[in-house]
Write a protein that holds these residues in place. Structure first.
Motif, PDB file in Angstrom:
ATOM      1  N   UNK A  30       0.812  -1.216   0.000  1.00 17.18           N
ATOM      2  CA  UNK A  30       0.000   0.000   0.000  1.00 17.18           C
ATOM      3  C   UNK A  30       0.845   1.266   0.000  1.00 17.18           C
ATOM      4  N   UNK A  31       2.153   1.157   0.133  1.00 23.23           N
ATOM      5  CA  UNK A  31       3.001   2.351   0.136  1.00 23.23           C
ATOM      6  C   UNK A  31       3.511   2.713  -1.258  1.00 23.23           C
ATOM      7  N   UNK A  32       3.185   1.918  -2.237  1.00 20.28           N
ATOM      8  CA  UNK A  32       3.618   2.185  -3.610  1.00 20.28           C
ATOM      9  C   UNK A  32       2.566   2.953  -4.391  1.00 20.28           C
ATOM     10  N   UNK A  33       3.011   3.793  -5.301  1.00 21.01           N
ATOM     11  CA  UNK A  33       2.110   4.301  -6.316  1.00 21.01           C
ATOM     12  C   UNK A  33       1.737   3.129  -7.219  1.00 21.01           C
ATOM     13  N   UNK A  34       0.584   3.250  -7.862  1.00 22.64           N
ATOM     14  CA  UNK A  34       0.149   2.168  -8.747  1.00 22.64           C
ATOM     15  C   UNK A  34      -0.358   2.748 -10.055  1.00 22.64           C
ATOM     16  N   UNK A  35      -0.256   1.951 -11.082  1.00 20.48           N
ATOM     17  CA  UNK A  35      -0.659   2.432 -12.394  1.00 20.48           C
ATOM     18  C   UNK A  35      -1.237   1.334 -13.260  1.00 20.48           C
ATOM     19  N   UNK A  36      -1.863   1.775 -14.332  1.00 20.69           N
ATOM     20  CA  UNK A  36      -2.380   0.869 -15.364  1.00 20.69           C
ATOM     21  C   UNK A  36      -1.674   1.189 -16.685  1.00 20.69           C
ATOM     22  N   UNK A  37      -1.249   0.147 -17.356  1.00 18.04           N
ATOM     23  CA  UNK A  37      -0.684   0.241 -18.692  1.00 18.04           C
ATOM     24  C   UNK A  37      -1.468  -0.704 -19.577  1.00 18.04           C
ATOM     25  N   UNK A  38      -1.340  -0.524 -20.884  1.00 18.94           N
ATOM     26  CA  UNK A  38      -2.011  -1.444 -21.808  1.00 18.94           C
ATOM     27  C   UNK A  38      -1.135  -1.667 -23.029  1.00 18.94           C
ATOM     28  N   UNK A  39      -1.349  -2.826 -23.648  1.00 20.62           N
ATOM     29  CA  UNK A  39      -0.598  -3.169 -24.846  1.00 20.62           C
ATOM     30  C   UNK A  39      -1.528  -3.837 -25.842  1.00 20.62           C
ATOM     31  N   UNK A  40      -1.666  -3.191 -26.992  1.00 20.15           N
ATOM     32  CA  UNK A  40      -2.468  -3.733 -28.074  1.00 20.15           C
ATOM     33  C   UNK A  40      -1.573  -4.569 -28.980  1.00 20.15           C
ATOM     34  N   UNK A  41      -2.142  -5.490 -29.753  1.00 20.06           N
ATOM     35  CA  UNK A  41      -1.336  -6.324 -30.643  1.00 20.06           C
ATOM     36  C   UNK A  41      -0.496  -5.479 -31.596  1.00 20.06           C
ATOM     37  N   UNK A  42       0.778  -5.772 -31.657  1.00 18.13           N
ATOM     38  CA  UNK A  42       1.673  -5.075 -32.561  1.00 18.13           C
ATOM     39  C   UNK A  42       2.088  -3.698 -32.109  1.00 18.13           C
ATOM     40  N   UNK A  43       1.698  -3.312 -30.905  1.00 20.00           N
ATOM     41  CA  UNK A  43       2.037  -1.984 -30.396  1.00 20.00           C
ATOM     42  C   UNK A  43       2.826  -2.097 -29.107  1.00 20.00           C
TER      43      UNK A  43
END
Length: 121
Positions: A30-43
């Protein structure tokens, strides 16, 4: 060590909504920042949104502003991504990450396995 497990992905029609969850476990998660990333096919993997460790500061990539909302509940060690007005271009594998607050992938030390989001037109 921090373990991250995503859930909530699936198939949805354009204009629909999904809510992703990322459950964290391990030392001081809980002491870390958190994030969302995404990866589309071929990108390449791209930044989506991040939230500070306390939840008070958030940032988004321009393409999701006004449609996606990131939040976290430290009592439950869980981060969320509410995705509304989904578009076909949002189709990707979505990854959650924990580390230092920011939009760069190298700021994050821990990663989940990913959850598939598919938006049909």
């Amino acid at each position: 060590q921090v373990q991250l497990v995503e859930s909530g992905g699936g198939l949805v029609q354009a204009g629909g909504s999904l809510r992703l969850s990322c459950a964290a476990s391990g030392r001081a998660s809980s002491t870390y920042a958190m994030g969302w990333f995404r990866q589309a096919p071929g990108k390449e993997r791209e930044f989506v949104a991040a939230v500070s460790w306390g939840g008070g500061t958030t940032i988004y990539t321009d393409s999701v502003k006004g449609r996606f909302t990131i939040s976290r509940d430290n009592a439950k060690n869980t981060m969320y991504l509410q995705m509304n007005s989904l578009k076909p271009e949002d189709t990707a594998v979505y990854y959650c990450a924990a580390g230092t607050f920011g939009s760069a992938w190298y700021s994050y030390n821990y990663w989940g396995q990913g959850t598939q989001v598919t938006v049909s037109s």
